[in-house]
Design an enzyme around this catalytic site. Sequence first.
Site, PDB file in Angstrom:
ATOM      1  N   HIS A 137      16.736  28.540 -13.488  1.00 12.07           N
ATOM      2  CA  HIS A 137      16.186  27.620 -13.742  1.00 12.07           C
ATOM      3  C   HIS A 137      15.206  26.576 -13.811  1.00 12.07           C
ATOM      4  CE1 HIS A 137      16.986  24.843 -17.213  1.00 12.07           C
ATOM      5  NE2 HIS A 137      18.155  25.376 -17.508  1.00 12.07           N
ATOM      6  N   GLU A 189      36.314  26.731  -6.090  1.00 13.09           N
ATOM      7  CA  GLU A 189      35.840  25.797  -5.482  1.00 13.09           C
ATOM      8  C   GLU A 189      35.281  24.597  -4.984  1.00 13.09           C
ATOM      9  OE1 GLU A 189      33.969  21.677  -7.426  1.00 13.09           O
ATOM     10  OE2 GLU A 189      35.457  22.277  -5.692  1.00 13.09           O
ATOM     11  N   SER A 207      -2.527  19.258 -17.727  1.00 13.81           N
ATOM     12  CA  SER A 207      -2.630  18.570 -19.219  1.00 13.81           C
ATOM     13  C   SER A 207      -2.673  19.519 -20.397  1.00 13.81           C
ATOM     14  CB  SER A 207      -4.820  18.735 -19.361  1.00 13.81           C
ATOM     15  OG  SER A 207      -5.079  19.172 -18.917  1.00 13.81           O
TER      16      SER A 207
END
Length: 886
Positions: A834, A475, A685
Amino acid sequence: MGTDTKRSLLSTNEKHTDSDGFPGIPPPAAATTHSLPKKKSWLRKILVHCVALSLLVLTVHRWVYVIRPEVNAEAEKFLSNPYGLLDHPHHGHHSHKILNGKLAEELFLKVPNEASSIEASRKYAGKPHLAGSPQDLVTAKDFLALLQTELGIKPPSEEPLFSAGTTASRNATLSIPKLTAPTAWIDTYYPVLNTPLDHSVEILEDDGSVAWKAKLEEVADETDPDAGKYFEEVLTWHGLSKGGEVKGKLVYGHYGRQEDYKALVESGVNLNGTIVLVRYGGIFRGLKVKGAEELGAAGVLIYSDPRDDGTVTVENGYVPYPNGPARNPTSVQRGSVQYLSLYPGDPTTPGYPSYENSTRSDSVNIPAIPSLPLSWNNAKVLLEEIESGKNRTVSLVNHVDDRVIPLWNTLGVIPGHIKDEVVVIGNHRDAWVLGAADPTSGTASIHETIRGLGALVRKGWKPLRTIVIASWDGEEYGLIGSTEWGEDFAEWIDEHVVAYLNLDGSASGSRFSASASPSLAHLYHNTAQRIPHPTKPGLTLWDATKDSGVLTGDEIDAEVVQMYEADAKTADSLGVKPLGSGSDFTVFLQRLGVASGGEGFSSTLQDPVYHYHSVYDSERWMELYGDPGFFRHVAVAKHLGLVTLGIADAVVLPLNTTHYSLELQAYLDNVESIASSASLDVDFSSLRASIKTLQSASTSLDKEKFKAERELRHLIKHVIRRRIFRRNARRALCKIKKVFGRKCECPHKAKLQGAVIPTMKSESGREFRPRIGRFPAWVQEHHEHRHGHGKPQFPRKKFEKVIKRIRKVNQKLVAFERGFIHEEGIRDREWYRHLGVAPGKWLGYGATTLPALTEALTIEHNTTLAKYEADRLQGLIDDLAKKIKA
């Protein structure tokens, strides 16, 4: 008056004559012969009412205190595996104790303890265990032994150490949905990493002679026995840094952020060929190097500045470690300088796993210029060189060994009743040196979580969903182990994993925090409110989110305070932060769309200085300053365990999509504010309307999941009430029979006396009749079922319908996070897919919400691109609204 009437009266009077024939006086109307029956009637009514009332009271009492608790208790047992009702509809759980729900939680919470956590910490943090080192492999095997011991796994004759990509490694993961008993193994991946060879930083005179040579290694003695023993074991260098020798003039670049480099350029400073000196903090270290590289710098030096230590400084009267809580001036922060914002994992295998024989590509997410970390003692000399105006040439040498280095992920599995839904919990194991806080505090916490789950397994508990436990390797270099496993089994994860729960360091200071997907925010928040505060009686773990250290002082850097407060403001309305990167959840959340979370105690500006990635991140520091008594370690272990049980054992997944959809609105509010501040005219919008539609669809999903679970509970209770009624009626009948001297046999035995047990054949062909176990009764039950006798018909179709309904709800809940994954990914860093959250392009660790859209405004300043990104995001949201509403 007529004659008939007279006769009638006469005849009446004639009835009352005396013996002489004269009319007598009638007896009194209220004669005693009439009062006695009325009194008996009144007493009878009172008696009847008393009996009826008593029966009612007894019935209500029995219902409230006996039947209903029994129904609820048995219902919870059935809910531990409602799917099993379809396989064994007539085998109730009442015959044996089932560990589930509160019973499971209560037993689990009794297990994690401070003494065991300290023992685990000393075991893992007692020696350096850099990723890929021999000691790292020892810790991988230690973790394997832990899983085998606690989960009751018999060690196989051949060590389960598999090379990634082989049949054995592939089968270990792909066969998880078929497992019936716990298992564990080690996967070996083969990334290209580096280790230090030699290095130096020198100030040179005009004639090339050395005016000053930095002592780059940390200085320690036996005051801290582990630091004193191993301070030269792992040289101070940057993982994945570029090897080379460069010379140049020094330029101070503050935090090395984009705004810092921009300020230098605007002030007329030319970075070409220079060596940039920057301080740690603000952004991920690799991006400090990237920013300098893009401006033509020859090399980068990054130092630890005591100003970032808040109030705990020598200026405020605190003594440096190991004799006090302030920073040791020789401490150095090692760390990776991979360009994490581009992609994590093996730099040479982006998007696919690093097998031993994998095809390698040129790395584009690592620096092209050398860098080194520095202590404050060394930085002071270089800062003086700049401030004095001497500005002599600085030499930077960084020789590294680039090669394929094996890493070892240790994984274990607790199979659940639902085979195709999996919860993964993980923590990385490798450290830059000793790593008592990072990552060993997390390892010690997950060690206690595993012990708690193991205690449940030994008591016969089986989770509703399968649990996978991972100890990741590599990691620290760049999320290598978890990323390679995620890329290796991307399709399997997409199909099966419902949530990923991460631990990194769990205890390095006084403040608790949680970061998670918005769908998990309520679960993390609510669970923390059920755990006692580790050091303050009467408070909860969640109260610790407001804690600060007690080491105050008058001198504190205002910019540091501002940055610290700005980070705190990123939390949502519950106090849960979004996830950026920098730990092992990254591949799960931001590439594969798995709802993820993380937690832990971290340092505040008033806590003892945490020597991040230094040899002083040691066991002594942890036991003396980081978490004396290890109460925080245990609190995190308990919280992680309850969150795991909360997801693994819930019939309906505890994912709050409505909170998520409301957060999207807040994210868009932030984007509009950015656009307005930059005077960029973009119409959002349509996107806002789509978010409103998603909120409406999520509200409908909330109602559906509530109704589906309520229907299942009602159906289960209906079956249980019927069974309890029959059981109680049978017991009552038995008691009546005993009064009259008659035998009352078990109905199963009575039926079996006349049952014809079929002849079976063994594998050798020999005929035999079963004589033991439940098989004869099973045969009899199936015989009666086929012929319509025995127990009442089980409402199979209703159960199938409601379970199918719940499965569909859970699929929608899981699909919510998946819905933000766009196959094209984020512009210029397509590995991240993502569109709801990602590490900031120039932050690294920190999260940017609606990243592609936000960065079109903040970095590109491009309204056309912003409109394109808004349309892309809107398309995902519209599709997601349809998917969860259908």
